[in-house]
Design a protein around this motif. Structure first.
Motif, PDB file in Angstrom:
ATOM      1  N   ALA A 168       0.296  -2.114  -5.070  1.00 41.57           N
ATOM      2  CA  ALA A 168       1.062  -1.183  -5.876  1.00 41.57           C
ATOM      3  C   ALA A 168       2.244  -0.480  -4.792  1.00 41.57           C
ATOM      4  O   ALA A 168       3.551  -0.416  -4.917  1.00 41.57           O
ATOM      5  N   LEU A 169       1.652  -0.156  -3.642  1.00 38.97           N
ATOM      6  CA  LEU A 169       2.321   0.496  -2.387  1.00 38.97           C
ATOM      7  C   LEU A 169       3.484  -0.489  -1.940  1.00 38.97           C
ATOM      8  O   LEU A 169       4.645  -0.353  -1.867  1.00 38.97           O
ATOM      9  N   GLU A 170       2.971  -1.694  -1.737  1.00 36.09           N
ATOM     10  CA  GLU A 170       4.030  -2.917  -1.144  1.00 36.09           C
ATOM     11  C   GLU A 170       5.101  -3.268  -2.203  1.00 36.09           C
ATOM     12  O   GLU A 170       5.867  -3.479  -1.939  1.00 36.09           O
ATOM     13  N   ALA A 171       4.729  -3.171  -3.530  1.00 34.62           N
ATOM     14  CA  ALA A 171       5.662  -3.341  -4.699  1.00 34.62           C
ATOM     15  C   ALA A 171       6.848  -2.390  -4.558  1.00 34.62           C
ATOM     16  O   ALA A 171       7.938  -2.725  -4.833  1.00 34.62           O
ATOM     17  N   LYS A 172       6.299  -1.011  -4.212  1.00 32.97           N
ATOM     18  CA  LYS A 172       7.497  -0.047  -4.416  1.00 32.97           C
ATOM     19  C   LYS A 172       7.992  -0.049  -3.180  1.00 32.97           C
ATOM     20  O   LYS A 172       9.192   0.214  -3.317  1.00 32.97           O
ATOM     21  N   LEU A 173       7.374  -0.140  -1.928  1.00 28.73           N
ATOM     22  CA  LEU A 173       8.301  -0.405  -0.815  1.00 28.73           C
ATOM     23  C   LEU A 173       9.419  -1.544  -0.834  1.00 28.73           C
ATOM     24  O   LEU A 173      10.428  -1.278  -0.279  1.00 28.73           O
ATOM     25  N   ALA A 181      13.871   7.173   4.118  1.00 30.33           N
ATOM     26  CA  ALA A 181      13.248   8.021   4.853  1.00 30.33           C
ATOM     27  C   ALA A 181      12.008   8.564   4.064  1.00 30.33           C
ATOM     28  O   ALA A 181      12.104   9.087   2.791  1.00 30.33           O
ATOM     29  N   VAL A 182      10.860   8.027   4.461  1.00 26.88           N
ATOM     30  CA  VAL A 182       9.691   8.436   3.476  1.00 26.88           C
ATOM     31  C   VAL A 182       8.810   9.633   4.291  1.00 26.88           C
ATOM     32  O   VAL A 182       8.493   9.534   5.461  1.00 26.88           O
ATOM     33  N   LEU A 183       8.422  10.658   3.433  1.00 26.19           N
ATOM     34  CA  LEU A 183       7.425  11.464   3.807  1.00 26.19           C
ATOM     35  C   LEU A 183       6.213  11.323   3.319  1.00 26.19           C
ATOM     36  O   LEU A 183       6.012  11.387   2.018  1.00 26.19           O
ATOM     37  N   ALA A 184       5.296  11.088   3.962  1.00 29.31           N
ATOM     38  CA  ALA A 184       3.825  10.941   3.701  1.00 29.31           C
ATOM     39  C   ALA A 184       3.191  12.168   3.960  1.00 29.31           C
ATOM     40  O   ALA A 184       3.187  12.937   4.677  1.00 29.31           O
ATOM     41  N   MET A 189      -1.728   8.451   5.625  1.00 28.36           N
ATOM     42  CA  MET A 189      -0.876   8.003   4.715  1.00 28.36           C
ATOM     43  C   MET A 189       0.145   7.466   5.294  1.00 28.36           C
ATOM     44  O   MET A 189       0.427   6.116   4.916  1.00 28.36           O
ATOM     45  N   ALA A 190       0.771   7.969   6.355  1.00 27.83           N
ATOM     46  CA  ALA A 190       1.947   7.383   6.920  1.00 27.83           C
ATOM     47  C   ALA A 190       1.500   6.013   7.812  1.00 27.83           C
ATOM     48  O   ALA A 190       2.122   5.103   7.864  1.00 27.83           O
ATOM     49  N   ALA A 191       0.272   6.008   8.362  1.00 30.12           N
ATOM     50  CA  ALA A 191      -0.241   4.806   9.006  1.00 30.12           C
ATOM     51  C   ALA A 191      -0.469   3.749   8.023  1.00 30.12           C
ATOM     52  O   ALA A 191       0.020   2.576   8.358  1.00 30.12           O
ATOM     53  N   GLU A 192      -0.854   3.946   6.883  1.00 32.16           N
ATOM     54  CA  GLU A 192      -1.030   3.093   5.861  1.00 32.16           C
ATOM     55  C   GLU A 192       0.296   2.302   5.390  1.00 32.16           C
ATOM     56  O   GLU A 192       0.618   1.014   5.234  1.00 32.16           O
ATOM     57  N   ILE A 193       1.321   3.321   5.567  1.00 34.55           N
ATOM     58  CA  ILE A 193       2.813   2.781   5.173  1.00 34.55           C
ATOM     59  C   ILE A 193       3.129   1.969   6.206  1.00 34.55           C
ATOM     60  O   ILE A 193       3.902   0.882   6.024  1.00 34.55           O
ATOM     61  N   MET A 194       2.901   2.477   7.627  1.00 34.16           N
ATOM     62  CA  MET A 194       3.349   1.700   8.704  1.00 34.16           C
ATOM     63  C   MET A 194       2.834   0.222   8.625  1.00 34.16           C
ATOM     64  O   MET A 194       3.371  -0.874   8.871  1.00 34.16           O
ATOM     65  N   ASP A 195       1.608   0.203   8.161  1.00 37.17           N
ATOM     66  CA  ASP A 195       0.794  -1.187   8.284  1.00 37.17           C
ATOM     67  C   ASP A 195       1.432  -1.895   7.116  1.00 37.17           C
ATOM     68  O   ASP A 195       1.547  -3.359   7.293  1.00 37.17           O
TER      69      ASP A 195
END
Length: 401
Positions: A168-173, A181-184, A189-195
């Protein structure tokens, strides 16, 4: 120094997790006031049954059992909550509204117009940060996209499926506009987005900027691209919690809720750029951010790195940023020099010059004075005086001691 006649109080540090900043704050107060700290829980994760003491300072996450154990101890307790679970004793916490606004200011300063929010869990803490973030963005006519939360909880039960969340995260990204600009809500959570960005081939910060909350230095620094983060000053929060506990143990009335503002945004590479639409300029900004400390860095080198003619890149760069590449390189060096001078009071000016890629103390002095309107020494002294006035000079004082 603690008076010899002072009562030595036994205080339990109650937490099933370890936070270096939290423990530094509590232990600093303990040292100043002659406490004996019981830290067994930080190693075992289990509440020490049968423990007898004078007070408890608790770092509370999503742990209902911990709250029940602490409540049954019968001694004063002050909590630093990391969740919005009900806590039946006074709390000291960070100001979530101030965190949201500070994050918005940081990203708006970098010219972003597209934003997204990445919640850890859909709780009150996250909603407070999001509301303040969106409110400040609305002042500038900007809207905020929503990414899926990392965790879901219904009552006391967690309903998590990591693979489902990741999909779900990858689909939204993939759907986010370029230069968002994303605020985690947290650094993890920021590290997960980075990965996830790494898996999707999304370049950070060229195509997506990421800002976390908490400034967990090991986590932020170890990410594929080091993560910028709002420093909530957990050490000061913990120190204030210990101070509040001291007053409670003395029988004094203490406030039910104490909120402290975040300290600052610690800028690392994940937001260390300016939102631009030109992909070549974005890559040039990223290259400068990575190499500005190298004395040999030149405009020609940047143009070669991004595979564009110097003339055309210079023209596009000025159009997008309002300055030349040379001016931007000088700006990055002087900004870093300012940070080093203010956070390392004992560092020699010549060493700072070398660290930011300026060869020669005289050249550095002239460039610094032209950029800031004051000498490096004056700049450092003025920064320390300003920090002293706001109560944030403790770390600088300890380093200069």
């Amino acid at each position: 120094m603690v008076p010899v006649t002072a009562e030595r109080r036994r205080v339990l540090v109650a937490s099933t997790m370890f936070s270096d900043a939290f423990f530094r704050g509590v232990s600093r107060f303990a040292r100043e006031n002659g406490w004996h700290l019981v830290t067994d829980m930080m190693h075992t994760g289990a509440y020490p049954r049968g423990w007898k003491g004078d007070g408890v300072v608790a770092l509370v996450g999503y742990q209902a059992d911990l709250i029940r154990h602490v409540q049954s101890s019968g001694v004063p307790c002050i909590a630093v909550p990391l969740s919005d679970d009900y806590v039946p004793f006074p709390v000291v916490r960070t100001d979530n509204v101030a965190i949201g606004r500070m994050a918005a200011e940081h990203l708006l300063e970098r010219s972003y117009r597209s934003f997204a929010w990445a919640p850890f869990i859909g709780d009150r803490i996250g909603r407070e940060r999001l509301h303040a973030f969106e409110s400040r963005l609305a002042d500038e006519g900007c809207l905020c996209h929503a990414l899926p939360p990392a965790h879901r909880r219904i009552g006391g039960y967690w309903h998590d499926d990591w693979s489902e969340h990741r999909r779900a995260l990858e689909a939204k990204l993939r759907q986010l506009p370029r230069a968002t600009a994303v605020l985690a809500s947290t650094d993890c959570m920021a590290a997960e987005i980075m990965d996830a960005c790494g898996e999707l081939g999304i370049s950070v910060p060229d195509e997506l900027a990421v800002l976390g909350v908490g400034n967990d230095e090991p986590l932020c620094e170890s990410a594929r691209v080091p993560i910028s983060s709002v420093d909530v000053d957990m050490e000061e929060v913990a120190y204030r919690a210990a101070d509040t506990l001291q007053r409670a143990m003395l029988g004094q009335t203490v406030p039910e809720v104490t909120e402290l503002p975040p300290k600052r945004v610690v800028t690392r590479r994940s937001t260390d750029t300016c939102a631009v639409s030109n992909s070549h300029v974005a890559r040039a900004l990223s290259y400068i951010a990575e190499h500005f400390s190298e004395p040999t860095l030149s405009v020609a080198e940047v143009a070669t790195a991004v595979r564009m003619s110097r003339r055309h890149l210079e023209r596009s760069f000025r159009t997008e940023t309002g300055c030349t590449m040379h001016e931007h390189i000088i700006k990055r060096r002087m900004q870093e020099a300012s940070r080093l001078l203010c956070t390392h009071p004992r560092a020699k000016v010549a060493d700072v010059a070398a660290l930011v890629g300026v060869e020669g103390a005289v050249t550095f002095f002239r460039t610094f004075r032209r950029f800031f309107g004051e000498s490096p020494r004056e700049h450092r002294q003025n920064a320390l005086l300003a920090a002293a006035g706001s109560g944030e000079v403790g770390e600088a004082k300890r380093e200069s001691a």
